[in-house]
Enzyme design. Structure first.
Site, PDB file in Angstrom:
ATOM      1  N   GLY A 181       0.829  -1.196   0.000  1.00  0.00           N
ATOM      2  CA  GLY A 181       0.000   0.000   0.000  1.00  0.00           C
ATOM      3  C   GLY A 181       0.863   1.245   0.000  1.00  0.00           C
ATOM      4  O   GLY A 181       1.977   1.244   0.530  1.00  0.00           O
TER       5      GLY A 181
ATOM      6  N   VAL B 145       2.899   1.007   3.179  1.00  0.00           N
ATOM      7  CA  VAL B 145       2.605  -0.167   4.005  1.00  0.00           C
ATOM      8  C   VAL B 145       3.299  -1.359   3.352  1.00  0.00           C
ATOM      9  O   VAL B 145       3.169  -1.579   2.138  1.00  0.00           O
ATOM     10  CB  VAL B 145       1.091  -0.428   4.114  1.00  0.00           C
TER      11      VAL B 145
ATOM     12  N   ASP C 133     -14.412   7.192  10.868  1.00  0.00           N
ATOM     13  CA  ASP C 133     -14.274   6.951   9.432  1.00  0.00           C
ATOM     14  C   ASP C 133     -14.623   5.500   9.108  1.00  0.00           C
ATOM     15  O   ASP C 133     -13.888   4.816   8.395  1.00  0.00           O
ATOM     16  CB  ASP C 133     -12.858   7.285   8.965  1.00  0.00           C
TER      17      ASP C 133
ATOM     18  N   LYS D  67       3.391  -0.032   8.608  1.00  0.00           N
ATOM     19  CA  LYS D  67       3.077   1.278   8.044  1.00  0.00           C
ATOM     20  C   LYS D  67       4.173   2.255   8.445  1.00  0.00           C
ATOM     21  O   LYS D  67       4.453   2.425   9.632  1.00  0.00           O
ATOM     22  CB  LYS D  67       1.722   1.764   8.559  1.00  0.00           C
TER      23      LYS D  67
ATOM     24  N   GLY E 122       0.504   5.735   0.052  1.00  0.00           N
ATOM     25  CA  GLY E 122      -0.254   6.972   0.031  1.00  0.00           C
ATOM     26  C   GLY E 122       0.682   8.148  -0.115  1.00  0.00           C
ATOM     27  O   GLY E 122       1.863   8.003  -0.446  1.00  0.00           O
TER      28      GLY E 122
ATOM     29  N   ALA F  51       2.834   7.903   3.436  1.00  0.00           N
ATOM     30  CA  ALA F  51       3.202   6.649   4.090  1.00  0.00           C
ATOM     31  C   ALA F  51       3.138   5.487   3.109  1.00  0.00           C
ATOM     32  O   ALA F  51       2.449   5.537   2.096  1.00  0.00           O
ATOM     33  CB  ALA F  51       2.274   6.376   5.278  1.00  0.00           C
TER      34      ALA F  51
END
Length: 415
Positions: free
Chosen positions: A145, A152, A259, A167, A147, A150
């Site tokens: 992952g 993962v 969330d 992470k 973003g 960050a």
């Protein structure tokens, strides 16, 4: 370096293009959101993008969110352009993964300096994925992952052989707000001890290197699970009750998730749903002078619009509590069972969605499907009440009601 300029206003598009072309960028333009997304998903995508927040077909903020969530997408530095200069809008853009934010009208000198800074960052980031990190005690396998701030990684804990998801925050890109939120996420997750919440194994928090290692969930998001497995309604309700169990544990630790959505619930291969991503969580008993949480952050419209409660959509931070999480859970259940949003907001933009949720009553399930079970219709209506006082007051109570419904249904069929 290739730079995408995406704006549906031809005047702004031409003005920006005329300004940046002499600065040496290889400019590509898009007139709407679909063109912009197609450029960013091409074989040779731009590494930098200026995205207008509101565009036809797909909003710039949604495009940003999509490419930042995609672990296979090369790192793209995104600057959102908007005429809105409210702090809550800026936070919403950054939460979507934007790397920077500029308001119109844009000053050419400011844009030039922001693009120059972006170029330096992009040139330091490998085009396919970030460099594999070194984390003491773990053997890093591969990225799973990525973003804006960050990554993962799938990893193995050397001493125990246990697999983990690590992470890691890029300290050179993370703002103080992002770093502080990450620190709070670690603090929150360390309080949790429940089979329905991903467990944290280890963490390290320094400004130049911060990470946490958590339980690796070999499975898919709840949304993917429901889409691919197409489970029976009773199975969906069982899973929602399990999610309520996990939320009840979090709420008992005085933590509100804020969330809840299908992508923040992972389902293991054994079918156990697990809550993840407490990055937007807050204490239910936050003192007014607590320096760890500012009025700006607490008052902002944080979260994913489709699953917001009315009080979240209104940015009424004083009214947002654990019952807001229950509204989000009920919204998921409504969507899964009826393939419709309680407020009919499935295809709306962010602002229109929030306005709809904030100002209209949730629809009854029977108004969409007259054959819908009336007992379950009443349960959903109570969960989706505009006034939090009219909802179930705890996640445990909601779980109990859902299980009682399943028991009553099973008993009726046995007769």
């Amino acid at each position: 370096m290739k730079l995408l300029i995406a704006d549906d206003n031809p005047v702004w598009r031409k003005l920006i293009e005329a300004a940046v072309t002499p600065w040496g960028y290889d400019v590509v333009v898009a007139e709407n959101g679909r063109q912009a997304l197609a450029e960013l998903q091409s074989e040779d995508p731009p590494r930098m993008a200026l995205l207008d927040w509101q565009m036809p077909d797909i909003e710039g903020v949604e495009i940003c969110s999509r490419i930042k969530r995609d672990p296979e997408h090369p790192f793209t530095y995104v600057i959102l352009l908007t005429s809105r200069d409210g702090e809550e809008d800026m936070i919403a853009g950054l939460d979507a993964g934007a790397d920077d934010y500029l308001t119109k009208p844009i000053v050419a000198a400011l844009l030039k300096s922001r693009l120059a800074a972006a170029k330096r960052i992009v040139e330091a980031v490998p085009p396919v994925q970030w460099t594999k990190p070194q984390v003491d005690g773990f053997e890093i396998d591969r990225i799973i992952g990525k973003g804006a701030f960050a990554t993962v990684w799938r990893a193995k804990h050397i001493a125990t052989g246990r697999m983990a998801a690590i992470k890691i925050v890029r300290a050179d890109l993370a703002t103080d707000t992002v770093f502080n939120r990450f620190a709070r996420e670690i603090q929150v997750m360390r309080k949790m001890d429940h089979p329905g919440i991903a467990a944290i194994y280890a963490s390290h928090l320094e400004r130049d290197f911060a990470y946490y290692a958590m339980e690796l969930i070999d499975g898919h998001s709840l949304g993917h699970y429901v889409s691919k497995k197409n489970p029976k309604a009773t199975r969906i309700i069982e899973m929602i009750a399990l999610i309520c169990d996990a939320l009840d544990h979090a709420h008992r630790q005085n933590i509100i998730h804020r969330d809840i959505k299908p992508s923040n619930v992972m389902v293991t291969d054994a079918g156990q749903p697990k809550l993840v991503d407490f990055g937007l969580s807050k204490s239910m008993f936050q003192s007014s002078n607590d320096s760890s949480s500012t009025t700006t952050v607490d008052g902002a419209v944080l979260g994913t619009p489709l699953f917001m409660s009315p009080e979240q959509a209104r940015a009424d931070s004083e009214s947002v509590d654990h019952r807001s999480d229950l509204y989000a859970v009920a919204t998921m259940l409504f969507l899964f069972l009826l393939r419709e949003h309680p407020h009919g907001a499935t295809s709306m933009g962010r602002e229109e969605t929030m306005e709809m949720i904030a100002t209209t009553e949730a629809r009854r399930a029977t108004s969409i499907n007259p054959k819908f079970n009336p007992q379950l219709d009443e349960i959903l209506a109570k969960c989706l009440a505009t006034d939090p006082d009219e909802r179930y007051q705890t996640a445990g109570e909601m779980a109990q009601v859902l299980r009682q419904f399943l028991d009553d249904r099973a008993a009726a069929r046995a007769e």
